[in-house]
Design a protein around this motif. Structure first.
Motif, short mmCIF file in Angstrom:
data_model
loop_
_atom_site.label_atom_id
_atom_site.label_comp_id
_atom_site.label_asym_id
_atom_site.label_seq_id
_atom_site.Cartn_x
_atom_site.Cartn_y
_atom_site.Cartn_z
N CYS A 24 0.64 -1.22 -0.18
CA CYS A 24 0.21 0.13 0.03
C CYS A 24 0.84 1.26 -0.01
O CYS A 24 0.55 2.31 -0.66
CB CYS A 24 -1.08 -0.10 1.32
N ILE A 27 1.98 1.80 -3.39
CA ILE A 27 0.93 2.31 -4.40
C ILE A 27 0.95 3.78 -3.98
O ILE A 27 0.79 4.62 -5.13
CB ILE A 27 -0.40 1.73 -4.03
N ALA A 31 1.65 6.72 -6.71
CA ALA A 31 0.61 7.86 -7.15
C ALA A 31 1.06 9.05 -6.97
O ALA A 31 0.92 10.10 -7.76
CB ALA A 31 -0.55 7.60 -6.17
N THR A 35 1.79 11.81 -10.19
CA THR A 35 1.15 13.23 -9.98
C THR A 35 2.07 14.06 -10.04
O THR A 35 1.86 15.19 -10.53
CB THR A 35 0.14 13.12 -8.63
N SER A 104 -2.95 -6.26 -9.26
CA SER A 104 -1.69 -5.53 -8.84
C SER A 104 -0.48 -5.77 -9.67
O SER A 104 0.63 -5.21 -9.56
CB SER A 104 -1.32 -5.84 -7.30
N PRO A 108 -0.45 0.37 -13.58
CA PRO A 108 -0.96 1.53 -13.02
C PRO A 108 -1.49 1.40 -11.53
O PRO A 108 -1.96 0.28 -11.46
CB PRO A 108 -2.02 1.75 -13.95
N HIS A 109 -1.39 2.16 -10.61
CA HIS A 109 -1.87 2.17 -9.33
C HIS A 109 -3.34 2.34 -9.09
O HIS A 109 -3.85 1.80 -7.99
CB HIS A 109 -1.01 3.11 -8.52
N PRO A 110 -3.98 2.99 -9.68
CA PRO A 110 -5.61 3.19 -9.34
C PRO A 110 -6.53 1.84 -9.17
O PRO A 110 -7.03 1.64 -8.05
CB PRO A 110 -5.88 4.30 -10.58
N PRO A 111 -6.34 1.07 -10.27
CA PRO A 111 -7.07 0.00 -9.84
C PRO A 111 -6.79 -1.03 -8.64
O PRO A 111 -7.69 -1.36 -7.72
CB PRO A 111 -7.10 -1.06 -11.05
N THR A 112 -5.41 -1.24 -8.32
CA THR A 112 -4.94 -1.75 -7.04
C THR A 112 -5.30 -1.21 -5.75
O THR A 112 -5.88 -1.69 -5.06
CB THR A 112 -3.77 -2.09 -7.37
N GLY A 113 -5.46 0.49 -5.93
CA GLY A 113 -5.53 0.93 -4.72
C GLY A 113 -7.09 1.09 -4.44
O GLY A 113 -7.18 0.68 -3.24
N VAL A 114 -7.87 0.92 -5.56
CA VAL A 114 -9.28 1.09 -5.15
C VAL A 114 -9.82 -0.28 -4.67
O VAL A 114 -10.41 -0.40 -3.28
CB VAL A 114 -9.94 1.48 -6.51
#
Length: 132
Positions: A24, A27, A31, A35, A104, A108-114
């Motif tokens: 986490c 992740i 991100a 950003t 994971s 990209p990080h968004p799908p894993t993070g969500v």
């Protein structure tokens, strides 16, 4: 990092919680980097320079996500399996953790993070509902 503190309440192995917490953290680091740093670089470079950067360093940029991939797969899969076997968390949370482990492997990080966030919230709520 309060995720390892769930071990006594959920009967989940502490090592799996620590690996998932590290995943986490990666992740979040990915991100933040994408950003802040990537946005700054894109402002400074022309479209042609950005294209050259992406074409020349594609593998290098993919390796940036490698720690996230390894730690999240290991941590989330271990939590899903241990939670399922010990009946420490709900089956739905285990399934969502397993899905987060598979997803994971994507850079990209968004799908894993969500998915991981939803699974961990579900796991904590199910453990709290069971009085653990």
């Amino acid at each position: 990092m309060t995720l390892p503190r769930l071990a006594p309440a959920t009967r989940l192995p502490g090592w799996a919680l620590q690996i998932a917490a590290a995943g986490c953290a990666f992740i979040a680091a990915g991100a933040w980097t994408m950003t802040m740093y990537a946005n700054h670089v894109l402002v400074l470079l022309t479209d042609e320079q950005v294209e050259q950067l992406v074409n020349r360093s594609g593998t290098y940029l993919d390796l940036f996500w490698l720690p996230k991939m390894v730690l999240c797969v290991a941590g989330f899969a271990a939590l899903a399996i241990a939670g399922w076997r010990r009946r420490a968390i709900s089956r739905g949370a285990c399934a969502l953790l397993g899905l987060a482990a598979v997803v994971s492997l994507l850079p990209p990080h968004p799908p894993t993070g969500v998915l991981a966030g939803l699974a961990l919230v579900w796991a904590v709520r199910s453990a709290a509902a069971n009085g653990r």
